[in-house]
Design an enzyme around this catalytic site. Structure first.
Site, PDB file in Angstrom:
ATOM      1  CB  CYS A 190       4.621   7.012 -41.324  1.00 24.02           C
ATOM      2  SG  CYS A 190       6.207   6.379 -41.925  1.00 24.02           S
ATOM      3  CB  CYS A 234      -0.925  -0.010   1.212  1.00 22.03           C
ATOM      4  SG  CYS A 234      -1.988   1.431   1.256  1.00 22.03           S
TER       5      CYS A 234
END
Ligand code: FAD
Ligand code: FMN
Ligand code: SF4
Ligand code: SF4
Ligand code: SF4
Lengths: 459, 446
Positions: free
Chosen positions: B351, B134
């Site tokens: 691209c 935790c």
């Protein structure tokens, strides 16, 4: 400045138009977000090329999805000052939405018009609530004046871009109500008079002056405007509806479609007679389909559209015909009207002939509506303005300049009757050319907002 | 039907799907509904000295209209009395003897550990899970990730637990460390029977732009929380694989972190998880999701010809290697299926701006520069659009095309293409034999 009071006539809510509700209501925020998030933000998007004003659609949709409404509306208005009404009235199925890539994925395309309506409307509300203008008027106030004839979409778009760059733009409108066909003709389930006037007022507050009740060619000569103003823009649209030379058509039960639509939209004293059961509409264009659907929606049980050829050949849009059929409008193909058979003022029947078999028969009816196009009326203003053989003003394809270098034209009067969005694009192109000729470089984009990624081959 | 049952540290579970220690395992009534829905086991919400929680305590990230792709919380351990919890654990085990109940624990002193472990075992726990993960609140009190980040302390407490427990002990690790092998080894050296990972990742989920208070806000303040949900899956998979790969970590692992579908679960299992645990997906959609977890995993195993889930366990580990072992000669290129392409241009711009400027459109070759801003670089190559199969006529004008000489096979276009299977990466024909960076170095040719 600005004759604003005359543009806010008290519209009676008793008009028949008020009985219609929006067929594409304004999106809620949740609806807009869901739809906006569906857009995949195409690059060099096909929807942009399909919009006559080239709005950067993925850009404005993305901004809706991020909650940037002001930014979204700016993208729209920079390309199209009538972004509000076009979002509502554009035949999007034939334009942007028809080109959306989702059509190729067999799923429903992005509702671009509705998103545009949403962004424009919300931004106008924000502007009103905050008092902060989307487009503050140029500080650079010039002493140059431009006159615009007709307060329809073409002139309104042109005037807005001129005013933003400091030009004194003055619109002369013969009618009492501004807005052109958005106010008087476009189907009430798309836009109603109040909304059209609201848009006009939004345009006016950028510093445009409106003079209503002034007919150019009658009250003031075009030549006078050419003398007194730096430039003149003609945006007078089309003239009256054409009439068929039918025997017996001199009755109040025989209508021009545009007159009837205007009554429905603007006339508080107009109502349909109780005994109106059968209405025959002659024509195959969008006006014919519009009035058929409007009458059917107003409760006329038997509305038939008579067209001389087949459904495939109708100039009206297929998607509009499909919608009209949903309200019970029936199409009668391959018939041509011959004569109206009357009993005094009342109509008994329309005599028609089959264009296939040449059989002649009577179609009993109460009303006949002629929707066979509108006349061109530019020559009424001045014989000086050159028109083509169909009465359309001849302009330079890029600048919208007429044979007179001080005179520009745009909208229905140059294209013979297209859409509001075409008029908006003409107005913008003309405004930019006027500005450049006055030595002012337009502060908003002069070209399509989207810059194509393909550079010209320069050496 | 493939055999979905698993055996972890001697604990038999009807299937590998467990509810993680979290709000869905807060009470006996919930756990029993979870078992009714089909969950094989449950790790009880962490027990310790009951605490007081704050509100609000959850935050989430939405992305493009998809809700809760990442989730964060500042909730602590159980806020209910220990006695009620143990009574319910006892009841659940009595009514559901074939389902697994693991009790998660977090206390401070050795005496406290002894006491709480005894009570858990007495209540019928099949195993224990030590919560060393935790990352908020409890760590400020020297527990949770404060332990998980200190291997020495972790090892010591683990050995206490082993001393006091006669049921298997799992250690739940915090991902908030530089090298997960450090706490992992500590747990093994402390004698643990198994490892659970990951717990949540330290995070601030966002800032409220109206109030300028981080989220989730407690009045005018907030604190760091623990991040979980679909977005953390890649982090969890990596930590799992690192432990799975390490021969010294010789204990079974219960995988946790971002699992919401059977595919996620199968990936965890392939990278070495014996059981898997789910929290956020259940908090989002409810216990019912286990139906498709089971159904989907079963169908997958059947299609693969695997008879049991254990045959899948760890299958992907050999394929997880160091970068230096990868084949430098392996060559793939992108292929666009013109019939599927919808012309959205996303591969083109990705691209162009984000990769290697080797996708072009028929409007012209991509120049790698825009309009006015010519930086002086011309097109890298002159490429012509490919001809259509029948020859002569160029392919559809909206379909971009790949310059196969220039394509480096990075995957980017395939990843952004919205149409399934429209862009595929295919092996280029000219592959030579395998050669890795390590081969280079070994040959001294580096
Ligand atoms: C029935 C109908 C439905 C339509 N539906 C749609 C639709 O759904 N969507 C869509 O996009 N388009 C629609 N259109 C077309 C659209 O309305 C027009 O293309 C558009 O309004 C053209 O704009 P404009 O400015 O050129 O002309 P108009 O809108 O016609 O405006 C011309 C203005 O000039 C004024 N004027 C004329 N002569 C003079 C003069 N001498 N002096 C001063 N003022 C003058 C007129 O009173 C009018 O206000 C429809 C048209 C019709 C008839
Ligand atoms: C393909 C790729 C390569 C990266 N290469 C580097 C790198 O060489 N050096 C570096 O510091 N970060 C590198 N990063 C990390 C990014 O700089 C950035 O920290 C990370 O992507 C997180 O930011 P984002 O997800 O918000 O974009 C790379 C990220 C990507 C996606
Ligand atoms: S084509 Fe459709 S999905 Fe693509 S940008 Fe336009 S609206 Fe969005
Ligand atoms: S103006 Fe009309 S065509 Fe252009 S994007 Fe808007 S709705 Fe579509
Ligand atoms: S991303 Fe896919 S669909 Fe879009 S243009 Fe490229 S190949 Fe075609």
């Amino acid at each position: 400045m600005g004759n604003k009071t005359s543009s806010k006539p008290l519209l009676s809510p008793k008009r028949l138009e008020r009985q219609f509700s929006d067929y594409k209501p304004l999106y809620s925020e949740a609806e807009a977000l869901i739809e906006a998030n569906r857009c995949i933000n195409c690059y060099d998007a096909p929807c942009i090329s399909a919009c006559p004003t080239g709005i950067d659609i993925p850009a404005f949709i993305k901004k809706i999805s991020t909650g940037n409404i002001i930014g979204s509306a700016k993208v729209i208005f920079e390309a199209n000052m009538l972004g509000y009404s076009t979002g509502r009235v554009c035949p999007v199925e034939e334009l942007c939405v028809g080109a959306c890539v989702y059509n190729d994925l067999n799923s429903s395309p992005i509702q671009i018009g509705r998103l545009q309506h949403y962004a424009a409307k919300k931004a106008m509300e924000i502007e009103e609530n905050t008092g902060k203008k989307l487009f503050p008027r140029s500080k650079r106030k010039s002493d140059k004046k431009v006159a615009l004839i007709g307060a329809g979409p073409a002139s309104l778009a042109c005037a807005a871009y001129l005013a933003l760059d400091g030009i004194e733009a003055v619109i002369f409108e013969k009618d009492t109500l501004p807005g052109g066909l958005n106010t008087t003709a476009v189907a009430p389930y798309k836009i109603q008079t109040e909304a059209s006037i609201e848009e006009v007022n939004w345009i006016l507050q950028h510093g445009v002056e409106l003079k209503t009740g002034v007919e150019i060619g009658k009250d003031i000569a075009l030549e006078k405007l050419i003398d007194e103003y730096e430039a003149v823009f003609i945006g007078i649209g089309l003239g009256m509806g054409k009439r068929l030379e039918l025997k017996g058509n001199d009755s109040a039960a025989v209508w021009r479609a545009t007159d009837l639509i205007r009554k429905i939209k603007n006339d508080p004293d107009f109502s349909l007679p109780d005994e109106l059961n059968t209405v025959l509409i002659i024509g195959g264009g969008n006006t014919a389909i519009d009035i058929s659907r409007e009458l059917a929606m107003l409760g006329v049980k038997d509305v038939r559209l008579l067209y001389r050829r087949s459904r495939k050949e109708m100039p009206g849009y297929e998607h509009e015909m499909v919608e009209a059929s949903r309200y019970g409008v029936r199409l009668v193909e391959h018939v041509t009207p011959l004569e109206i058979i009357r009993n005094g003022e009342q109509i008994k029947a329309l005599k028609v002939k089959s264009t296939i078999s040449n059989d002649i028969f009577d179609l009993p009816c109460d009303w006949v509506v002629e929707a066979v196009g509108q006349l061109k009326h530019v020559s009424k203003i001045s014989p000086e303005i050159e028109v083509d053989d169909q009465g359309r003003v001849i302009v330079d394809a890029k600048t919208r300049r007429t044979s007179n270098p001080k005179v520009y034209a745009g909208g229905d009067c140059i294209n013979g009757g297209k859409e509001v969005v075409n008029a908006a694009q003409d107005g913008r192109e003309a405004a930019f050319d006027i500005l450049r000729n006055l030595g002012i470089s337009p502060s908003l984009h002069g070209e399509k907002y989207f810059k194509s990624f393909v550079s010209e081959n320069k050496n | 039907m493939a055999d979905l049952s698993v055996n972890i540290c001697g604990i038999k579970s009807p299937n590998p799907f467990w509810l993680a220690s979290a709000p869905p395992t807060n009470t006996g009534e919930q756990v029993m509904r979870g078992f009714d829905a089909g969950w094989g086991g449950a790790v009880w919400k962490t027990l310790g000295e009951p605490i007081v929680n704050v509100n609000s305590r959850f935050g989430a990230i939405d992305y493009s209209g998809t809700k809760v792709i990442g989730f964060n919380n500042i909730e602590l351990i159980t806020d209910r009395p220990l006695a009620s919890n143990f009574k319910e654990i006892y009841e659940v085990k009595k009514r559901y003897p074939h389902n697994v109940v693991i009790v998660s624990l977090m206390v401070e002193t050795k005496d406290e550990w002894q006491e709480i472990i005894k009570r858990s075992v007495d209540a019928g726990a099949d195993g224990l899970e030590l919560n060393f993960g935790c990352p908020h609140g409890m760590c400020e009190r020297g527990m949770g990730s404060a332990v998980g980040e200190e291997p020495k302390v972790l090892q010591e407490i683990t050995s206490w637990a082993k001393e006091f427990s006669n049921v298997p002990v799992f250690v739940k690790l915090s991902p908030n460390v530089t090298d997960i092998r450090d706490p992992g080894m500590a747990a093994v050296m402390g004698g643990c029977d198994g490892i659970s990972l990951i717990n949540t990742i330290k995070s601030i989920i966002g800032v409220d732009l109206d109030t300028l208070v981080p989220k989730p806000s407690v009045g005018k303040e907030s604190t760091n929380g623990g991040y979980c949900g679909p977005a953390v899956k890649p982090i969890a998979l990596h930590l799992l694989a690192v432990l799975g790969k390490d021969p010294k970590i010789n204990v079974p692992i219960s995988g946790i972190g971002g699992i919401s579908t059977w595919q996620d679960a199968a990936e965890f299992i392939a990278l070495g998880a014996t059981t898997i645990q789910v929290c956020t997906a259940v908090m989002h959609y409810g216990y019912r999701i286990v139906e498709d977890l089971i159904d989907g995993l079963n169908n997958y195993l059947n299609n693969k010809g695997l008879k049991s889930v254990s045959e899948l366990t760890g299958q992907a580990i050999p394929g997880f290697v160091d970068w230096g072992e990868l084949d430098l000669n392996y060559d793939i290129i992108a292929k666009i299926d013109g019939d599927k392409c919808i012309g959205c241009g996303l591969c083109y711009v990705a691209c162009l701006d984000g990769a290697h400027q080797c996708i072009h459109t028929q409007k012209g070759p991509c120049h790698g520069w825009h309009g006015e801003a010519d930086h002086g670089f011309g097109p890298r190559t002159e490429v012509m659009p490919p001809l259509h199969h029948d020859g002569g006529v160029p392919a559809m004008s909206h379909v971009p095309f790949v310059d196969e000489e220039e394509c480096i096979g990075c995957n980017l276009c395939m990843l952004v293409c919205p149409v399934p299977d429209c862009i595929t990466m295919v092996e280029a024909s000219h592959s030579e034999s395998k050669k890795s960076w390590k081969d280079h170095v070994a040959k001294g040719s580096a």
